[in-house]
Design an enzyme around this catalytic site. Structure first.
Site, PDB file in Angstrom:
ATOM      1  N   HIS A   7       2.824   3.478  -8.869  1.00 51.09           N
ATOM      2  CA  HIS A   7       2.480   1.999  -9.204  1.00 51.09           C
ATOM      3  C   HIS A   7       3.966   1.233  -9.848  1.00 51.09           C
ATOM      4  O   HIS A   7       4.184   0.296  -9.839  1.00 51.09           O
ATOM      5  CB  HIS A   7       1.254   1.758 -10.154  1.00 51.09           C
ATOM      6  CG  HIS A   7       0.146   2.063  -9.447  1.00 51.09           C
ATOM      7  ND1 HIS A   7      -0.267   1.517  -8.163  1.00 51.09           N
ATOM      8  CD2 HIS A   7      -1.047   2.753  -9.957  1.00 51.09           C
ATOM      9  CE1 HIS A   7      -1.230   2.147  -7.950  1.00 51.09           C
ATOM     10  NE2 HIS A   7      -1.890   2.921  -8.794  1.00 51.09           N
TER      11      HIS A   7
ATOM     12  N   ASP B  47       0.817  -1.085   0.032  1.00 51.71           N
ATOM     13  CA  ASP B  47      -0.142   0.145   0.003  1.00 51.71           C
ATOM     14  C   ASP B  47       0.883   1.270   0.104  1.00 51.71           C
ATOM     15  O   ASP B  47       1.861   1.350   0.411  1.00 51.71           O
ATOM     16  CB  ASP B  47      -0.949  -0.034   1.282  1.00 51.71           C
ATOM     17  CG  ASP B  47      -1.961   1.086   1.075  1.00 51.71           C
ATOM     18  OD1 ASP B  47      -2.360   1.611   0.116  1.00 51.71           O
ATOM     19  OD2 ASP B  47      -2.815   1.283   2.147  1.00 51.71           O
ATOM     20  N   GLY B  48       0.359   2.231  -0.658  1.00 52.79           N
ATOM     21  CA  GLY B  48       0.956   3.545  -0.698  1.00 52.79           C
ATOM     22  C   GLY B  48       1.600   4.027  -1.930  1.00 52.79           C
ATOM     23  O   GLY B  48       2.269   5.019  -2.085  1.00 52.79           O
ATOM     24  N   ASN B  49       1.345   3.364  -2.811  1.00 48.54           N
ATOM     25  CA  ASN B  49       1.758   3.911  -4.335  1.00 48.54           C
ATOM     26  C   ASN B  49       1.396   5.378  -4.708  1.00 48.54           C
ATOM     27  O   ASN B  49       2.046   6.190  -5.063  1.00 48.54           O
ATOM     28  CB  ASN B  49       1.462   2.962  -5.402  1.00 48.54           C
ATOM     29  CG  ASN B  49       1.937   1.389  -5.329  1.00 48.54           C
ATOM     30  OD1 ASN B  49       3.015   1.374  -4.549  1.00 48.54           O
ATOM     31  ND2 ASN B  49       1.459   0.704  -6.046  1.00 48.54           N
ATOM     32  N   GLY B  50       0.124   5.428  -4.242  1.00 52.22           N
ATOM     33  CA  GLY B  50      -0.485   6.840  -4.827  1.00 52.22           C
ATOM     34  C   GLY B  50       0.104   7.780  -3.916  1.00 52.22           C
ATOM     35  O   GLY B  50       0.452   9.189  -4.381  1.00 52.22           O
ATOM     36  N   ARG B  51       0.105   7.621  -2.599  1.00 59.38           N
ATOM     37  CA  ARG B  51       0.759   8.650  -1.813  1.00 59.38           C
ATOM     38  C   ARG B  51       2.170   8.866  -2.025  1.00 59.38           C
ATOM     39  O   ARG B  51       2.831  10.081  -2.112  1.00 59.38           O
ATOM     40  CB  ARG B  51       0.875   8.311  -0.361  1.00 59.38           C
ATOM     41  CG  ARG B  51      -0.900   8.702   0.307  1.00 59.38           C
ATOM     42  CD  ARG B  51      -0.992   7.940   1.214  1.00 59.38           C
ATOM     43  NE  ARG B  51      -1.562   6.580   1.142  1.00 59.38           N
ATOM     44  CZ  ARG B  51      -1.480   5.607   1.880  1.00 59.38           C
ATOM     45  NH1 ARG B  51      -0.889   5.915   3.417  1.00 59.38           N
ATOM     46  NH2 ARG B  51      -1.717   4.315   1.809  1.00 59.38           N
ATOM     47  N   TRP B  52       3.118   7.907  -2.302  1.00 62.58           N
ATOM     48  CA  TRP B  52       4.486   8.215  -3.013  1.00 62.58           C
ATOM     49  C   TRP B  52       4.612   9.200  -4.143  1.00 62.58           C
ATOM     50  O   TRP B  52       5.394   9.727  -4.042  1.00 62.58           O
ATOM     51  CB  TRP B  52       4.784   6.764  -3.142  1.00 62.58           C
ATOM     52  CG  TRP B  52       6.195   6.780  -3.535  1.00 62.58           C
ATOM     53  CD1 TRP B  52       7.546   6.439  -2.833  1.00 62.58           C
ATOM     54  CD2 TRP B  52       6.960   6.836  -4.975  1.00 62.58           C
ATOM     55  NE1 TRP B  52       8.781   6.756  -3.359  1.00 62.58           N
ATOM     56  CE2 TRP B  52       8.391   6.863  -4.685  1.00 62.58           C
ATOM     57  CE3 TRP B  52       6.533   7.303  -6.210  1.00 62.58           C
ATOM     58  CZ2 TRP B  52       9.239   7.257  -5.712  1.00 62.58           C
ATOM     59  CZ3 TRP B  52       7.328   7.533  -7.251  1.00 62.58           C
ATOM     60  CH2 TRP B  52       8.749   7.553  -6.985  1.00 62.58           C
TER      61      TRP B  52
ATOM     62  N   ARG C  57       1.623  -4.777   6.302  1.00 57.71           N
ATOM     63  CA  ARG C  57       1.241  -3.870   5.524  1.00 57.71           C
ATOM     64  C   ARG C  57       1.841  -2.676   5.424  1.00 57.71           C
ATOM     65  O   ARG C  57       2.332  -2.292   6.605  1.00 57.71           O
ATOM     66  CB  ARG C  57      -0.449  -3.538   5.897  1.00 57.71           C
ATOM     67  CG  ARG C  57      -1.073  -2.401   4.874  1.00 57.71           C
ATOM     68  CD  ARG C  57      -2.430  -2.112   5.440  1.00 57.71           C
ATOM     69  NE  ARG C  57      -3.139  -1.264   4.211  1.00 57.71           N
ATOM     70  CZ  ARG C  57      -4.262  -1.595   3.883  1.00 57.71           C
ATOM     71  NH1 ARG C  57      -5.071  -2.421   4.318  1.00 57.71           N
ATOM     72  NH2 ARG C  57      -4.983  -0.658   2.878  1.00 57.71           N
TER      73      ARG C  57
ATOM     74  N   LEU D  57      10.967 -20.652  -3.631  1.00 49.00           N
ATOM     75  CA  LEU D  57      10.181 -19.827  -2.749  1.00 49.00           C
ATOM     76  C   LEU D  57       8.780 -19.978  -3.653  1.00 49.00           C
ATOM     77  O   LEU D  57       9.015 -19.925  -4.829  1.00 49.00           O
ATOM     78  CB  LEU D  57      10.576 -18.375  -2.783  1.00 49.00           C
ATOM     79  CG  LEU D  57       9.514 -17.371  -2.137  1.00 49.00           C
ATOM     80  CD1 LEU D  57      10.267 -16.357  -1.351  1.00 49.00           C
ATOM     81  CD2 LEU D  57       8.509 -16.609  -3.098  1.00 49.00           C
TER      82      LEU D  57
ATOM     83  N   ARG E 165      -5.325  -1.892   8.725  1.00 48.98           N
ATOM     84  CA  ARG E 165      -6.560  -2.907   8.295  1.00 48.98           C
ATOM     85  C   ARG E 165      -6.035  -4.080   7.280  1.00 48.98           C
ATOM     86  O   ARG E 165      -4.895  -3.836   6.941  1.00 48.98           O
ATOM     87  CB  ARG E 165      -7.642  -1.794   7.883  1.00 48.98           C
ATOM     88  CG  ARG E 165      -7.221  -1.273   6.641  1.00 48.98           C
ATOM     89  CD  ARG E 165      -8.412  -0.310   6.217  1.00 48.98           C
ATOM     90  NE  ARG E 165      -7.880   0.513   5.035  1.00 48.98           N
ATOM     91  CZ  ARG E 165      -7.413   1.751   5.350  1.00 48.98           C
ATOM     92  NH1 ARG E 165      -7.550   2.354   6.271  1.00 48.98           N
ATOM     93  NH2 ARG E 165      -7.244   2.505   4.232  1.00 48.98           N
ATOM     94  N   LEU E 166      -7.021  -4.962   7.143  1.00 46.77           N
ATOM     95  CA  LEU E 166      -6.821  -6.046   6.277  1.00 46.77           C
ATOM     96  C   LEU E 166      -7.340  -5.906   4.865  1.00 46.77           C
ATOM     97  O   LEU E 166      -6.939  -6.947   4.061  1.00 46.77           O
ATOM     98  CB  LEU E 166      -7.400  -7.352   6.955  1.00 46.77           C
ATOM     99  CG  LEU E 166      -6.316  -7.823   8.143  1.00 46.77           C
ATOM    100  CD1 LEU E 166      -7.051  -9.320   9.084  1.00 46.77           C
ATOM    101  CD2 LEU E 166      -4.741  -8.075   7.879  1.00 46.77           C
TER     102      LEU E 166
END
Ligand code: FPP
Length: 237
Positions: A31, A14-19, A181, A125, A187-188
């Site tokens: 993204h 999460d956080g691509n947009g804020r970056w 996260r 993996l 949150r999930l």
């Protein structure tokens, strides 16, 4: 580390947009950088001896974003699946995709199948990417299947935890021990709700495009400090 190392780590990226916004750039730049973070994190997880890594790539709710952003995300998936399969093989990584495939175009579904096929014998993996995935939908599908299978045999369905787990997309994966996260949100968001019943949750402030080995190591050290009791009392206390 007092607890056993996690066999399965799941990450909500999460956080691509804020970056991007912090840099005055359009969201898609975030993204694109997010894909680099994804590649770094996969490599770090393999290096750190993690056997299973699951990443939340696109949720059933993400279709509600503007069409141009959805197209950008689907385009990044296409590019990743067409250009990085060799890299996955070099690193011994098996790729699997969970979620509802029928949501995707034929070419993307084909690329997913091809990548799964080409990486299926890799053992270092298991990388699971959740695409068009939502936990409530997954559970609804599992119970529907259970009822339909029983109806086909004319018997009442046997509904228990094992029967549901066996019909989830993740039926052949251990439950995640650790869910991380990024971006400071806690949150999930409809990710692996059933499977994370006893997972340790670690939230890091790092925005996803900046995420990397140091954040993974931090989450692992935090995990190592947790006391996992699964609802029981530790004897001797
Ligand atoms: C959340 O950032 C991130 C996503 C929508 C998913 C992660 C996507 C990638 C890493 C790119 C491509 C994916 C694959 C599987 C190749 P956000 O847009 O919600 O950030 P914000 O909360 O700051 O707006």
């Amino acid at each position: 580390m007092s607890v056993a190392p996690p066999r399965h780590i799941a990450i909500i990226m999460d956080g691509n947009g804020r970056w991007a916004r912090a840099r005055g750039l359009p969201r898609h730049f975030g993204h694109r950088k997010g894909v680099e973070a994804l590649r770094r994190t996969i490599e770090a997880a393999a290096d750190l001896g993690i056997a299973n890594l699951t990443l939340f790539g696109f949720s059933t709710e993400n279709w509600r974003r503007p069409a141009s952003e959805v197209q950008e995300l689907l385009g990044l998936m296409r590019r990743y699946l067409s250009s990085h399969v060799a890299e996955l093989c070099e690193n011994g990584i098996r790729l699997r995709v969970i979620g509802e495939r029928q949501g995707f175009s034929r070419d993307l579904a084909g690329l997913i199948e091809r990548a799964e096929e080409l990486t299926r014998n890799n053992r270092r993996l298991v990388l699971t990417v959740a695409l068009n995935y939502g936990a409530r939908r997954e559970l609804t599908l599992a119970v529907t299947r259970l009822v339909e299978e029983a109806a086909a045999t004319g018997k009442a369905p046997l509904i228990d935890e094992a029967a549901i787990s066996a019909r989830l997309f993740t039926h052949d994966l251990p439950d995640p021990d650790l869910v991380i996260r990024s971006s400071g949100e806690q949150r999930l968001s409809n990710f692996l709700l059933w499977q994370s019943a006893y997972a340790e949750l670690v939230f890091v402030d790092t925005l996803w495009p900046d995420f990397g080995r140091a954040d993974l190591e931090y989450a692992l050290s935090e995990y190592g400090r947790r006391d996992r009791r699964y609802g029981a009392v530790v004897t001797g206390e």
